[in-house]
Design a protein around this motif. Structure first.
Motif, mmCIF file in Angstrom:
data_model
loop_
_atom_site.group_PDB
_atom_site.id
_atom_site.type_symbol
_atom_site.label_atom_id
_atom_site.label_comp_id
_atom_site.label_asym_id
_atom_site.label_seq_id
_atom_site.Cartn_x
_atom_site.Cartn_y
_atom_site.Cartn_z
ATOM 1 N N SER A 1 113.224 142.548 68.911
ATOM 2 C CA SER A 1 112.078 142.081 68.122
ATOM 3 C C SER A 1 111.271 141.045 68.894
ATOM 4 O O SER A 1 110.052 140.991 68.754
ATOM 5 N N THR A 2 111.936 140.253 69.755
ATOM 6 C CA THR A 2 111.184 139.278 70.559
ATOM 7 C C THR A 2 110.261 139.986 71.535
ATOM 8 O O THR A 2 109.093 139.618 71.677
ATOM 9 N N VAL A 3 110.797 141.024 72.195
ATOM 10 C CA VAL A 3 109.962 141.753 73.157
ATOM 11 C C VAL A 3 108.789 142.401 72.438
ATOM 12 O O VAL A 3 107.641 142.326 72.885
ATOM 13 N N PHE A 4 109.097 143.001 71.277
ATOM 14 C CA PHE A 4 108.048 143.664 70.509
ATOM 15 C C PHE A 4 106.954 142.669 70.118
ATOM 16 O O PHE A 4 105.766 142.926 70.294
ATOM 17 N N ALA A 5 107.387 141.492 69.612
ATOM 18 C CA ALA A 5 106.420 140.478 69.183
ATOM 19 C C ALA A 5 105.592 139.994 70.364
ATOM 20 O O ALA A 5 104.381 139.820 70.250
ATOM 21 N N SER A 6 106.239 139.805 71.528
ATOM 22 C CA SER A 6 105.443 139.281 72.646
ATOM 23 C C SER A 6 104.500 140.339 73.202
ATOM 24 O O SER A 6 103.448 140.002 73.726
ATOM 25 N N ILE A 7 104.846 141.616 73.023
ATOM 26 C CA ILE A 7 103.904 142.657 73.444
ATOM 27 C C ILE A 7 102.688 142.668 72.512
ATOM 28 O O ILE A 7 101.543 142.731 72.962
ATOM 29 N N LEU A 8 102.945 142.535 71.203
ATOM 30 C CA LEU A 8 101.840 142.545 70.233
ATOM 31 C C LEU A 8 100.869 141.393 70.466
ATOM 32 O O LEU A 8 99.697 141.483 70.130
ATOM 33 N N ARG A 9 101.384 140.303 71.050
ATOM 34 C CA ARG A 9 100.565 139.114 71.294
ATOM 35 C C ARG A 9 99.557 139.328 72.418
ATOM 36 O O ARG A 9 98.581 138.619 72.526
ATOM 37 N N GLN A 10 99.832 140.315 73.282
ATOM 38 C CA GLN A 10 99.012 140.478 74.484
ATOM 39 C C GLN A 10 97.577 140.895 74.150
ATOM 40 O O GLN A 10 97.313 141.442 73.082
ATOM 41 N N GLU A 11 96.692 140.644 75.127
ATOM 42 C CA GLU A 11 95.281 141.003 74.943
ATOM 43 C C GLU A 11 95.122 142.527 74.985
ATOM 44 O O GLU A 11 95.975 143.223 75.521
ATOM 45 N N ILE A 12 94.005 143.006 74.396
ATOM 46 C CA ILE A 12 93.778 144.456 74.317
ATOM 47 C C ILE A 12 93.766 145.084 75.710
ATOM 48 O O ILE A 12 94.277 146.184 75.915
#
Ligand SMILES: Nc1ncnc2c1ncn2[C@@H]1O[C@H](COP(=O)(O)OP(=O)(O)O)[C@@H](O)[C@H]1O
Ligand SMILES: [Mg+2]
Length: 425
Positions: free
Chosen positions: A103-114
């Motif tokens: 879930s941490t990896v998923f959340a940090s990916i979602l945070r990235q710019e488009i």
């Protein structure tokens, strides 16, 4: 287990720790005869260790023997219970770790710019969340626990060996590198040969495919015999190589077994001398031998799993690269005014997409959107209409110029606020 390798007519006889190859023709009726011989080597050492212990027991006084038995029982039960607790704690911790990691990896990916999602392939991103975290947890779960377990075990066993007899422990230490390095070298030789066999087999297959594909040419030159001969030649090469491979395999297995045996005999011989000189008690020698066997196993396991732990470190680096990645867009602010009017201004905006740095999509564009008024963006396809909308939604940031909402920079607004209001834009 008994497994037949039909390729070269070999029988593999494997017991828990030692693998022997008995080079026997597959159809030979006496094929199983050497099996007991192979196993006798395995059985001899524990048998003689037991005999020595028997002898000590008959010499010892009964109460001391009973006390030793009781202590052994207490220690065994104690270690079984702690092992159960350790296993339980370790596995639950690892499962929790796995879930949290994903879930941490998923959340940090979602945070990235488009731009990040445009630049990376979806498959690559997904595999970071799924297969890389899986590989990492799997390695941690299995290999790291083995590494820690055998490392600690090895250190303790070596400590006990030193405590029992320093000269014997040093003797075993000097011999250990040979026991592990020589089989490693022969193993490398065997692996190279195994690869050569594979390559040669592939070449033979190539010849077959070539001939089938060019069947018209083969037929028109009446060259069926030639084709069969060239295939046969390739097969012969493969056969010769696999013969060598089989010998290398047996040598590899035998060196490791023989060297292990030589060390044990060496310890028995040297230890026996120390016993006759009265420097070591006979009981200590038996204990030392048992510890030494476990110690060799520990070293063997450590050498085997070390590469997979390194591999796990490789995949964990990729996972952490994503966790640590900072989005290449400035962080959102906290502005959330109740009385937002919705007056939007693009001021001298220049923009290029991150994956196409050198081609400007917008060059010094200025534009004003008044609240309550419909503004139409008109232009040919590819002129940048959608890009302007993307900038207004702050999917990207312009390289030059400003995007203002009610005279404040777009990035000063809170992320959630902006996108809730943005729907009304
Ligand atoms: N995600 C993107 N990455 C790189 N270039 C893009 C991207 N989206 C659009 N472009 C390019 O930017 C230019 C403007 O595209 P766009 O804003 O979609 O035009 P319009 O909406 O007016 O048809 C085009 O040349 C297009 O190829
Ligand atoms: Mg468009």
């Amino acid at each position: 287990c008994l497994a037949k390798s039909s390729m070269n007519g070999f029988y593999l006889v494997s017991s828990s720790s030692v693998l022997f190859t008995c080079p026997l023709p597959a159809k030979h009726p006496g094929v199983l005869r050497p099996l007991p011989l192979c196993l006798v080597g395995e059985m001899a050492i524990p048998y003689y260790t037991g005999r020595v212990t028997d002898w000590i027991v008959t010499e010892a006084r009964t109460p001391a023997f009973q006390k030793a038995l009781w202590m052994m029982t207490v220690f065994t039960v104690g270690s079984a219970v702690t092992e159960f607790v350790c296993d339980y704690l370790y596995n639950t911790t690892m499962n929790r770790f796995h879930t949290r990691l994903q879930s941490t990896v998923f959340a940090s990916i979602l945070r990235q710019e488009i731009g990040f999602f445009r630049a990376s392939r979806t498959g690559d991103i997904t595999s970071r969340v799924t297969s890389d975290t899986d590989a990492m947890s799997e390695a941690l779960n299995h290999d790291l626990s083995l590494l820690m377990w055998y490392l600690m075990r090895g250190v303790f066993l070596y400590g006990m060996m030193l405590w029992l007899s320093v000269p014997l422990a040093l003797f075993a230490t000097v011999a250990l590198p040979f026991i592990f390095l020589v089989p490693k070298l022969t193993g490398k030789f065997y692996q190279n040969l195994a690869q050569e066999v594979q390559e040669s087999l592939a070449k033979a297959n190539e010849v077959a495919v070539e001939n089938f594909e060019a069947i018209l040419t083969v037929r028109s030159f009446a060259n069926e015999g030639g084709a069969a001969r060239s295939y046969e030649e390739k097969l012969q090469e493969t056969y010769k190589l696999s013969e060598k491979e089989a010998v290398a395999y047996a040598v590899n297995m035998w060196t490791s077994t023989l060297l292990g045996l030589a060390l044990k005999v060496g310890i028995l011989y040297y230890g026996g001398r120390l016993v006759t000189l009265g420097q070591v008690s006979s009981g200590a020698l038996v204990t030392f031998l048992l510890y030494e066997m476990q110690f060799s196993t520990a070293v063997k396991v450590l050498l085997r799993i070390y590469p997979s732990v390194q591999k796990a470190i490789g995949s964990s680096e990729k996972v952490f690269e994503y966790i640590d990645r900072m989005p290449k867009i400035s962080p959102s602010g906290t502005l959330a005014p109740q009385d937002l009017k919705g007056h939007m201004v693009l001021k001298d905006v220049s923009f290029s997409y991150p994956d196409r740095d050198n081609s400007l999509v917008l060059k010094g564009v200025s534009l004003e959107l008044h609240p309550g008024k419909v503004t139409a963006l008109v232009g040919p396809s590819g002129s940048g209409k959608s890009t302007i909308v993307a900038l207004l939604e702050r999917f990207y940031e312009p390289q030059k110029g400003q995007v203002l909402l009610d005279s404040r920079n777009l990035q000063e607004y809170g992320h959630h606020f902006l996108h809730q209001k943005g729907k009304g834009l």
